[in-house]
Motif scaffolding. Structure first.
Motif, short mmCIF file in Angstrom:
data_model
loop_
_atom_site.label_atom_id
_atom_site.label_comp_id
_atom_site.label_asym_id
_atom_site.label_seq_id
_atom_site.Cartn_x
_atom_site.Cartn_y
_atom_site.Cartn_z
N MET A 470 0.87 -1.26 0.13
CA MET A 470 0.15 0.01 0.08
C MET A 470 0.87 1.30 -0.08
O MET A 470 1.98 1.26 0.09
N ALA A 471 0.12 2.36 -0.18
CA ALA A 471 0.75 3.77 -0.13
C ALA A 471 0.40 4.21 1.26
O ALA A 471 -0.45 4.14 1.81
N VAL A 472 1.29 5.01 2.01
CA VAL A 472 1.18 5.48 3.27
C VAL A 472 1.68 6.92 3.36
O VAL A 472 2.38 7.27 2.70
N SER A 473 1.18 7.53 4.50
CA SER A 473 1.59 9.01 4.69
C SER A 473 2.17 9.08 6.22
O SER A 473 1.96 7.97 6.84
N THR A 474 2.53 9.69 6.46
CA THR A 474 2.96 10.29 7.94
C THR A 474 1.84 10.84 8.79
O THR A 474 0.80 11.00 8.12
N TRP A 475 1.94 11.23 10.16
CA TRP A 475 0.72 12.05 10.51
C TRP A 475 0.80 13.31 10.25
O TRP A 475 1.93 13.88 10.19
N TYR A 476 -0.22 13.77 9.94
CA TYR A 476 -0.43 15.37 10.14
C TYR A 476 -1.57 15.88 10.97
O TYR A 476 -1.95 15.05 11.84
N PHE A 477 -2.28 17.08 10.80
CA PHE A 477 -3.24 17.25 11.88
C PHE A 477 -4.44 17.76 11.30
O PHE A 477 -4.42 18.38 10.17
N LEU A 478 -5.56 17.82 11.85
CA LEU A 478 -6.84 18.29 11.58
C LEU A 478 -7.23 19.21 12.67
O LEU A 478 -7.09 18.56 13.74
N ALA A 479 -7.72 20.52 12.31
CA ALA A 479 -8.12 21.56 13.33
C ALA A 479 -9.66 21.75 12.96
O ALA A 479 -9.81 22.45 11.80
N LEU A 480 -10.57 21.64 13.72
CA LEU A 480 -11.84 21.99 13.62
C LEU A 480 -12.09 23.48 14.20
O LEU A 480 -11.90 23.95 15.20
N ASP A 481 -11.91 24.46 13.33
CA ASP A 481 -11.93 25.85 13.49
C ASP A 481 -13.28 26.27 14.37
O ASP A 481 -14.32 25.94 13.89
N GLU A 482 -12.92 27.15 15.18
CA GLU A 482 -13.96 27.63 16.28
C GLU A 482 -14.58 28.79 15.46
O GLU A 482 -13.89 29.62 14.87
N PRO A 483 -15.86 29.04 15.81
CA PRO A 483 -16.34 30.30 15.39
C PRO A 483 -15.79 31.59 16.14
O PRO A 483 -15.49 31.52 17.21
N VAL A 484 -15.43 32.61 15.49
CA VAL A 484 -14.97 33.84 15.82
C VAL A 484 -15.78 34.39 16.66
O VAL A 484 -17.15 34.84 16.00
N PRO A 485 -15.76 35.04 18.02
CA PRO A 485 -16.64 35.62 18.80
C PRO A 485 -16.92 36.91 18.25
O PRO A 485 -15.93 37.62 17.60
N ALA A 486 -18.09 37.56 18.48
CA ALA A 486 -18.47 38.99 17.94
C ALA A 486 -17.64 39.81 18.36
O ALA A 486 -17.49 40.99 17.60
N ARG A 487 -17.15 39.62 19.75
CA ARG A 487 -16.10 40.74 20.05
C ARG A 487 -15.05 41.01 19.50
O ARG A 487 -14.28 42.13 19.66
N VAL A 488 -14.49 39.94 18.89
CA VAL A 488 -13.22 40.12 17.91
C VAL A 488 -13.42 41.13 16.93
O VAL A 488 -12.50 41.89 16.63
N PHE A 489 -14.70 41.33 16.30
CA PHE A 489 -14.93 42.25 15.14
C PHE A 489 -15.14 43.68 15.85
O PHE A 489 -15.01 44.54 15.39
N ILE A 490 -16.25 43.57 17.12
CA ILE A 490 -16.68 44.77 17.66
C ILE A 490 -15.72 45.60 18.35
O ILE A 490 -15.80 46.95 18.14
N SER A 491 -14.68 44.89 19.20
CA SER A 491 -14.07 45.70 19.91
C SER A 491 -12.78 46.69 19.00
O SER A 491 -12.86 47.61 19.66
N PRO A 492 -12.29 46.23 17.94
CA PRO A 492 -11.68 47.08 17.17
C PRO A 492 -12.23 48.34 16.84
O PRO A 492 -11.83 49.52 16.66
N VAL A 493 -13.57 48.13 16.32
CA VAL A 493 -14.51 49.14 15.74
C VAL A 493 -14.56 50.16 17.06
O VAL A 493 -14.53 51.55 16.90
#
Length: 520
Positions: A470-493
């Protein structure tokens, strides 16, 4: 004074260009024995100890038949041609580039020694003459140029081997073999970074003119002589072939980012939602750790996308495969593969109709640090959690625990689903599952904001692959991105508004003071 200086320059000897470094075949033999004989053999016949593991096999220098040349088909290569192959290697084969490993003198010496294996190089009165290649016509990327290229791609017979979409799945593909009767794949034209001889439009045009001697790939120079097509039209074929691959070779990124989607999870491989998701490419190599080893897998990489909702995840894996295995048309090809690849690691095996397979692998639980289970399907003491799919049951997938390369225990309530599509030499498979699982002891609970190790395994049944082959890969990573909180957008404004307000207040106060002083 000036006239004397001009006279001095006029009578000064003109420096001659440096002559080529002399070549020492005795020194070249030393380099060859150390670095080359293991594959090419002591006598240059392509029968070294490593040759039995390689498809395509190493070059047999005794016949002086070379694929990558600037000379017409059937003629010897120039020294520059040979040096290029030594320097850069040959993509799609086991031949590496030696430019960074050996000195210029060593490479030229070994080139001279390689030529001693064949008497064809002994006649020095007739030096190989390169083809006078023309310049590429303009507008190579235009729709009209690519249309013409596609038209002649069909008319000169490229699709018979390389397929309608260029993935090496043409009707003649299962019958292909080189002059030594070894099985050989038609190139996948969607992977120009693996092209033998280079992947630019110029490189492709050169291969169309010279052919690849010793293989089924012919030269099309005779079609130019016969006025079947013009040089410009052959250039259009080269430009069309180049357009099938990405503009840049894929770069491996360690982390697959799976964005959060608010709509329904895309379960179908061709759901339009996948078009808006980033794709990641991961290379695969042959499994050479455990017997029976596999040195030349057909699947060389997978393209991966992933998304998740608040409660589920979908992973889409795409890879090129020349056949929808099991496929009876490839049975004779499998026989040639097994006959060629027999080695000390295996006994002669009869060809069979094996399916295509894919496995996506995770740890049983998300590690807190960088420790991960053994990448080659875990161990008895540290199993791994896997999703397994096979083309013989394309609409289903099996979740289970692997406790080593030869033990897989399916889980009764795996909860993983799969949908698959095979289209013009390409598999597209989507796995989906709930993020949470009641069986946390055996099934990985997916969590957002964590780096989850992931690995991939693939088998091409029509290449004789099954079990440990067979063909194989090494380990990589999977990241389930979290929703960005509204304050991240509101605070700079808010900060900008506050800063602007304070600035205007300072300006107004300064203006008031200036006005008051003038009144005084």
């Amino acid at each position: 004074m000036i006239s004397q200086l001009l006279l001095a320059f006029a009578i000064a000897p003109v420096p001659r260009p440096a002559s080529p470094l002399p070549q020492d075949t005795s020194a070249g033999k030393t380099v060859y024995v150390k670095w080359c004989a293991g594959c090419h053999g002591d006598k240059g016949a392509g029968d070294g100890p490593g040759a039995r593991h390689m498809i395509p096999p190493p070059r047999d220098f005794t016949g002086a038949i070379y694929q990558i040349r600037s000379t017409p088909s059937g003629q010897l290569p120039t020294d520059a041609d040979l040096l290029r192959s030594i320097d850069e290697g040959l993509f799609g084969t086991a031949m590496p580039g030696w430019k960074s490993r050996l000195s210029d003198r060593q490479r030229r010496d070994v080139l001279a020694y390689i030529k001693t294996f064949s008497t064809f190089f002994a006649d020095t009165t007739q030096r190989p003459q390169p083809i006078a290649f023309g310049s590429p016509p303009g507008g190579g990327g235009s729709a009209e140029a690519l249309r013409v290229g596609r038209q002649f791609y069909d008319s000169i017979g490229c699709r018979k081997c390389h397929g309608d979409q260029g993935r090496g799945d043409g009707p003649s593909a299962p019958t292909l073999k080189d002059d030594a009767q070894h099985p050989i794949f038609a190139a996948n034209l969607h992977e120009n970074w693996r092209f033998n001889g280079g992947g630019t439009a110029l490189d492709i045009y050169h291969r169309l003119r010279t052919g690849l001697d010793g293989t089924p790939m012919p030269s099309f120079s005779d079609l130019l002589d016969q006025k079947f097509l013009t040089d410009e039209q052959l250039w259009r074929v080269a430009q069309y072939v180049r357009s099938l691959s990405p503009k840049e070779a894929p770069v491996v990124r360690d982390v697959i980012h799976a964005p959060l989607v608010t709509k329904a999870l895309p379960h179908a491989p061709d759901d339009s939602a996948w078009a808006f998701v980033d794709v990641y490419w991961f290379p695969l190599v042959g499994q050479v750790i455990r017997k029976e080893r596999w040195f030349a897998p057909a699947v060389t990489g997978v393209w991966v996308k992933a998304v998740h909702t608040a409660d589920s995840i979908a992973v889409r894996v795409v890879w090129d495969d020349r056949s929808e295995s099991p496929d009876t048309a490839w049975l004779a090809y499998i026989g040639r593969v097994l006959a060629t690849r027999d080695s000390d690691d295996s006994t002669r095996e009869q060809p069979a109709l094996w399916p295509d397979q894919l496995t996506v692998q995770f740890p049983v639980s998300i590690p807190t640090g960088m420790e991960r289970p053994y990448f080659l399907m875990g161990s008895s003491s540290a199993p791994v959690y896997q999703w397994r799919w096979t083309s013989s049951a394309r609409g289903t997938a099996t979740a289970g625990l692997a406790r080593g390369i030869d033990r897989f225990d399916p889980l009764a309530n795996g909860g993983v689903n799969a949908q698959a599509v095979f289209d013009h030499g390409q598999w597209r498979v989507v796995f989906s599952r709930a993020l949470a699982s009641a069986d946390t002891a055996s099934q990985l609970p997916f969590r957002t904001g964590r780096a989850i190790p992931v690995a991939f395994f693939a088998w091409d049944g029509s290449n004789g692959e099954h079990g440990t082959r067979m063909a194989v890969s090494t380990w990589y990573f999977l990241a389930l991105d979290e929703p960005v909180p509204a304050r991240v957008f509101i605070s700079p404004v808010l900060a900008m508004v506050l800063t602007l307000g304070l600035g205007m207040l300072v300006v107004w106060r300064a203006q008031q003071k200036t006005s008051y002083r003038r009144q005084q």
